[in-house]
Motif scaffolding. Structure first.
Motif, PDB file in Angstrom:
ATOM      1  N   GLY A  45       0.817 -29.376 -47.225  1.00  0.00           N
ATOM      2  CA  GLY A  45       0.426 -30.511 -48.049  1.00  0.00           C
ATOM      3  C   GLY A  45      -1.078 -30.730 -48.103  1.00  0.00           C
ATOM      4  N   VAL A  46      -1.837 -30.007 -47.262  1.00  0.00           N
ATOM      5  CA  VAL A  46      -3.292 -30.192 -47.209  1.00  0.00           C
ATOM      6  C   VAL A  46      -4.022 -28.886 -47.514  1.00  0.00           C
ATOM      7  N   ASP A  47      -3.682 -27.839 -46.775  1.00  0.00           N
ATOM      8  CA  ASP A  47      -4.400 -26.571 -46.904  1.00  0.00           C
ATOM      9  C   ASP A  47      -4.024 -25.824 -48.180  1.00  0.00           C
ATOM     10  N   THR A  48      -4.977 -25.014 -48.652  1.00  0.00           N
ATOM     11  CA  THR A  48      -4.802 -24.228 -49.869  1.00  0.00           C
ATOM     12  C   THR A  48      -4.801 -22.737 -49.530  1.00  0.00           C
ATOM     13  N   ARG A  49      -4.590 -21.924 -50.542  1.00  0.00           N
ATOM     14  CA  ARG A  49      -4.658 -20.470 -50.353  1.00  0.00           C
ATOM     15  C   ARG A  49      -5.998 -20.060 -49.738  1.00  0.00           C
ATOM     16  N   GLU A  50      -7.060 -20.676 -50.224  1.00  0.00           N
ATOM     17  CA  GLU A  50      -8.396 -20.335 -49.744  1.00  0.00           C
ATOM     18  C   GLU A  50      -8.577 -20.692 -48.273  1.00  0.00           C
ATOM     19  N   THR A  51      -8.118 -21.895 -47.871  1.00  0.00           N
ATOM     20  CA  THR A  51      -8.297 -22.281 -46.466  1.00  0.00           C
ATOM     21  C   THR A  51      -7.412 -21.445 -45.552  1.00  0.00           C
ATOM     22  N   VAL A  52      -6.229 -21.076 -46.017  1.00  0.00           N
ATOM     23  CA  VAL A  52      -5.365 -20.193 -45.223  1.00  0.00           C
ATOM     24  C   VAL A  52      -6.059 -18.853 -45.026  1.00  0.00           C
ATOM     25  N   ASP A  53      -6.634 -18.329 -46.092  1.00  0.00           N
ATOM     26  CA  ASP A  53      -7.344 -17.049 -46.011  1.00  0.00           C
ATOM     27  C   ASP A  53      -8.531 -17.142 -45.054  1.00  0.00           C
ATOM     28  N   GLU A  54      -9.232 -18.264 -45.050  1.00  0.00           N
ATOM     29  CA  GLU A  54     -10.376 -18.455 -44.151  1.00  0.00           C
ATOM     30  C   GLU A  54      -9.941 -18.599 -42.696  1.00  0.00           C
ATOM     31  N   VAL A  55      -8.893 -19.381 -42.446  1.00  0.00           N
ATOM     32  CA  VAL A  55      -8.460 -19.677 -41.075  1.00  0.00           C
ATOM     33  C   VAL A  55      -7.691 -18.511 -40.457  1.00  0.00           C
ATOM     34  N   ILE A  56      -6.729 -17.983 -41.185  1.00  0.00           N
ATOM     35  CA  ILE A  56      -5.847 -16.939 -40.636  1.00  0.00           C
ATOM     36  C   ILE A  56      -6.327 -15.539 -40.982  1.00  0.00           C
ATOM     37  N   GLY A  57      -6.887 -15.380 -42.153  1.00  0.00           N
ATOM     38  CA  GLY A  57      -7.280 -14.059 -42.622  1.00  0.00           C
ATOM     39  C   GLY A  57      -6.385 -13.622 -43.756  1.00  0.00           C
ATOM     40  N   SER A  58      -6.740 -12.517 -44.352  1.00  0.00           N
ATOM     41  CA  SER A  58      -5.972 -12.003 -45.490  1.00  0.00           C
ATOM     42  C   SER A  58      -4.562 -11.642 -45.065  1.00  0.00           C
ATOM     43  N   PRO A  59      -3.584 -11.902 -45.934  1.00  0.00           N
ATOM     44  CA  PRO A  59      -2.204 -11.563 -45.590  1.00  0.00           C
ATOM     45  C   PRO A  59      -1.961 -10.060 -45.647  1.00  0.00           C
ATOM     46  N   THR A  60      -0.913  -9.636 -44.947  1.00  0.00           N
ATOM     47  CA  THR A  60      -0.497  -8.243 -45.018  1.00  0.00           C
ATOM     48  C   THR A  60      -0.084  -7.926 -46.446  1.00  0.00           C
ATOM     49  N   THR A  61       0.620  -8.873 -47.061  1.00  0.00           N
ATOM     50  CA  THR A  61       1.038  -8.738 -48.449  1.00  0.00           C
ATOM     51  C   THR A  61       1.250 -10.135 -49.014  1.00  0.00           C
ATOM     52  N   SER A  62       1.375 -10.221 -50.310  1.00  0.00           N
ATOM     53  CA  SER A  62       1.676 -11.511 -50.938  1.00  0.00           C
ATOM     54  C   SER A  62       2.707 -11.266 -52.017  1.00  0.00           C
ATOM     55  N   GLY A  63       3.301 -12.370 -52.462  1.00  0.00           N
ATOM     56  CA  GLY A  63       4.318 -12.257 -53.494  1.00  0.00           C
ATOM     57  C   GLY A  63       3.727 -11.777 -54.803  1.00  0.00           C
TER      58      GLY A  63
END
Length: 114
Positions: A45-63
């Protein structure tokens, strides 16, 4: 002649040690899975794709669709001598986004085979 027997003995010992070392299972990790502390920084409800990418890193894959999830996958593979490698553990984290690109949910699952 005695020296040749000693060399032959060392050679046999070396071949035996090398041969037996191939009988030990070896494990390799593939992929990336964020730890629980890092994952706890993501708020639905708060974080976006961009913040997820910054905090966790790039995904192995995406939909394949724009509004699809990010997937992080880690596998543990067992290799034993000349046998085919076998996946003994697989962990998958899916982070879903709503149509606005905001995190709607994240869930992890683990499959263990051994």
């Amino acid at each position: 002649m005695g020296q040749n027997r000693i060399r032959a003995g060392w050679l046999v010992t070396l071949v035996a040690v090398v041969g037996l070392s191939g009988c030990t299972a070896q494990y390799q990790n593939h992929g990336y899975m964020p730890d629980q502390q890092t994952l706890s920084q993501i708020t639905p409800g708060v974080d976006t794709r961009e913040t997820v990418d910054e905090v966790i890193g790039s995904p192995t894959t995406s939909g394949v669709l724009k509004d699809s999830s990010f997937y992080y996958v880690r596998s543990r593979v067992k290799r034993y001598a000349f046998l085919r490698p076998k996946v003994v553990e697989r962990e998958v984290l899916a982070i879903s986004f709503n149509s606005s690109g905001i995190v709607s949910n994240h869930a992890a699952s683990m499959l263990t085979k051994e």
